[in-house]
Design a protein around this motif. Structure first.
Motif, short mmCIF file in Angstrom:
data_model
loop_
_atom_site.label_atom_id
_atom_site.label_comp_id
_atom_site.label_asym_id
_atom_site.label_seq_id
_atom_site.Cartn_x
_atom_site.Cartn_y
_atom_site.Cartn_z
N HIS A 87 0.83 -1.21 0.00
CA HIS A 87 0.00 0.00 0.00
C HIS A 87 0.86 1.26 0.00
N VAL A 88 1.94 1.26 0.78
CA VAL A 88 2.77 2.47 0.87
C VAL A 88 3.42 2.80 -0.47
N VAL A 89 3.56 1.79 -1.33
CA VAL A 89 4.19 2.00 -2.64
C VAL A 89 3.16 2.39 -3.69
N VAL A 90 2.05 1.64 -3.76
CA VAL A 90 1.13 1.75 -4.89
C VAL A 90 -0.04 2.70 -4.62
N PHE A 91 -0.52 2.77 -3.37
CA PHE A 91 -1.79 3.43 -3.10
C PHE A 91 -1.69 4.68 -2.23
N GLU A 92 -0.51 5.23 -2.04
CA GLU A 92 -0.39 6.41 -1.16
C GLU A 92 0.11 7.64 -1.91
N TYR A 93 -0.22 7.71 -3.20
CA TYR A 93 -0.07 8.94 -3.98
C TYR A 93 1.37 9.45 -4.05
N GLY A 94 2.32 8.53 -4.00
CA GLY A 94 3.72 8.96 -3.99
C GLY A 94 4.06 9.74 -2.74
N SER A 134 17.30 3.20 5.27
CA SER A 134 16.98 3.65 6.61
C SER A 134 15.74 2.99 7.20
N LEU A 135 15.00 2.20 6.39
CA LEU A 135 13.73 1.66 6.87
C LEU A 135 13.32 0.47 6.01
N ILE A 136 12.63 -0.47 6.64
CA ILE A 136 11.97 -1.58 5.96
C ILE A 136 10.48 -1.49 6.27
N CYS A 137 9.64 -1.59 5.24
CA CYS A 137 8.19 -1.57 5.43
C CYS A 137 7.59 -2.93 5.09
N LEU A 138 6.67 -3.40 5.93
CA LEU A 138 5.95 -4.64 5.73
C LEU A 138 4.45 -4.35 5.71
N GLU A 139 3.66 -5.23 5.11
CA GLU A 139 2.20 -5.07 5.13
C GLU A 139 1.58 -6.40 5.55
N ASN A 140 0.84 -6.38 6.67
CA ASN A 140 0.28 -7.60 7.25
C ASN A 140 -1.13 -7.30 7.78
N THR A 141 -2.19 -7.83 7.16
CA THR A 141 -2.20 -8.72 6.02
C THR A 141 -1.82 -7.96 4.75
N HIS A 142 -1.37 -8.76 3.75
CA HIS A 142 -0.90 -8.17 2.50
C HIS A 142 -2.07 -8.14 1.52
N MET A 143 -2.68 -6.98 1.39
CA MET A 143 -3.90 -6.86 0.60
C MET A 143 -3.74 -7.28 -0.86
N ALA A 161 17.81 -9.90 9.55
CA ALA A 161 18.57 -9.31 8.45
C ALA A 161 18.60 -7.79 8.52
N ALA A 162 17.69 -7.20 9.27
CA ALA A 162 17.56 -5.75 9.31
C ALA A 162 18.77 -5.07 9.93
N GLY A 163 19.46 -5.76 10.82
CA GLY A 163 20.57 -5.10 11.50
C GLY A 163 20.05 -3.92 12.31
N GLY A 164 20.57 -2.75 12.03
CA GLY A 164 20.12 -1.56 12.75
C GLY A 164 18.99 -0.82 12.07
N LEU A 165 18.45 -1.35 10.97
CA LEU A 165 17.37 -0.67 10.26
C LEU A 165 16.06 -0.79 11.02
N ALA A 166 15.30 0.29 11.04
CA ALA A 166 13.97 0.27 11.63
C ALA A 166 13.02 -0.51 10.72
N ILE A 167 11.99 -1.10 11.32
CA ILE A 167 10.95 -1.81 10.57
C ILE A 167 9.60 -1.21 10.95
N HIS A 168 8.81 -0.87 9.92
CA HIS A 168 7.44 -0.40 10.15
C HIS A 168 6.48 -1.40 9.55
N MET A 169 5.46 -1.77 10.31
CA MET A 169 4.44 -2.70 9.84
C MET A 169 3.15 -1.96 9.55
N ASP A 170 2.76 -1.96 8.28
CA ASP A 170 1.44 -1.49 7.89
C ASP A 170 0.48 -2.63 8.22
N GLY A 171 -0.13 -2.53 9.38
CA GLY A 171 -1.07 -3.56 9.84
C GLY A 171 -2.50 -3.05 9.74
N ALA A 172 -2.83 -2.46 8.61
CA ALA A 172 -4.19 -1.94 8.43
C ALA A 172 -5.22 -3.00 8.81
#
Length: 342
Positions: A87-94, A134-143, A161-172
């Motif tokens: 969603h953050v890639v395709v549906f959030e208007y850039g 600087s960030l990894i984004c996940l989507e759960n569930t993956h629409m 694998a992230a090491g020191g990278l932050a992870i954000h979960m789009d858990g809509a």
């Protein structure tokens, strides 16, 4: 056949329950900008506890929650690793490019998830190129893959694998994942530094999403909410519906999942070569590719079965609380009888 209207476009079309409307009418309110709205504070505390985080923030939409998270975690000019269909890639208007000055590094998520090996391969390029992740984004569930649930072992591998990278979960639809899998929302969220959930989808509240993380993260998020114009005043009237959503609407998501499984039988009967004989939706969303997706959608809409293509060849059906068994039976018959010559 009498035409009935069955809205399968999205679970965002759900109407608030009578209990929600009553709670809204009687909500105790204050000025949320000054942190004086007790109903908002209660909602935020309930959500933070449900997802195992220190604090939470009520925001107008899931898009805003994701955009705030990216602004908080990522540096301008950096890469954000995300599945190409998220969603953050395709549906959030850039939005991330405009709001955070970031660029997505796209990973293959056609199956609904990716693993730590994809992160390792992506980040290995940092030693050769000047741009940093600087960030990894996940989507759960993956629409886009049909409401698929992230396997815990894949979340573990991404975290490692992230090491020191932050992870954000789009858990809509995180609570759909909880109900369907039996894995607590807090367990899923434990693999991420921040998580957001919509209360306005299958949980049926009229407006709003919640973003959770550490106390320090939420303080920054509160500031970024203001930057994006999301400060609210006596918003307890909306938060009251969110409380009812979290307290009464999570377990009933199983009904939506059962109806999606039933509807998938019609899809297999009519489009078996496109979905496969073993197809079974994991939660409340059916998605499949078809070269005539637009024509099929137009036909179904003409018969009162409202659907939304989510791509040039991709059809989607979403079950929710406002689709009952009789409506589902009608949609089932219409789908099975879709003519060949559209």
């Amino acid at each position: 056949m009498t035409i009935t209207q069955v809205d399968l476009r999205s679970d965002t079309v759900t109407k608030p329950t009578p209990q929600m409307r009553n709670a809204m009418a009687n909500a105790e309110v204050g000025d949320d900008l000054y942190r004086e709205d007790p109903t908002v504070a209660k909602l935020e505390a309930i959500y933070a506890e449900r997802v195992g985080k220190e604090a939470a923030l009520f925001v107008p939409s899931g898009v805003m929650a994701n955009q705030i998270a990216i602004r908080c975690h990522a540096q301008p000019g950096s890469w954000v690793a995300a599945g190409r269909y998220q969603h953050v890639v395709v549906f959030e208007y850039g939005g991330s490019a405009r709001n955070a000055g970031t660029t997505f590094y796209l990973l293959d998520d056609e199956s609904g998830s990716f693993g730590g090996e994809a992160i390792q391969e992506a980040t290995s390029s940092q030693g050769y190129w000047d741009v940093q992740f600087s960030l990894i984004c996940l989507e759960n569930t993956h629409m886009p893959s049909g409401g698929r649930i992230w396997p815990i072992e894949r979340l573990e591998s991404v975290r490692q694998a992230a090491g020191g990278l932050a992870i954000h979960m789009d858990g809509a639809r995180l609570f759909n994942a909880e109900v369907a899998s039996g894995v607590a929302a807090a367990t899923f969220a434990s693999y991420a530094d921040s998580v957001m959930t919509c209360v306005s989808k299958g949980l049926a509240a009229p407006v709003g999403s919640l973003l959770a993380g550490s106390s320090e993260f939420i303080e920054r998020a509160r500031y970024e909410r203001g930057v994006l114009g999301g400060q609210m005043r006596q918003v307890g009237v909306l938060a009251a519906a969110g409380i009812v959503a979290l307290e009464t609407m999570v377990d009933r998501l199983a009904e939506d999942h059962a109806r999606a499984r039933h509807l998938s039988e019609a899809v297999k009967a009519r489009f078996g070569s496109y979905v496969g004989e073993d197809y079974l939706p994991e939660t409340n969303i059916i998605v499949f590719d078809h070269p005539q997706a637009d024509a099929i959608s137009t036909y179904l809409n003409s018969q009162g079965v409202l659907v939304n293509p989510i791509g040039p060849r991709k059809l989607r059906f979403v079950t929710h609380k406002d689709v009952d068994d009789s409506q589902l039976d009608y949609a089932y018959k219409v789908i099975v009888d879709i003519p060949d010559d559209l």
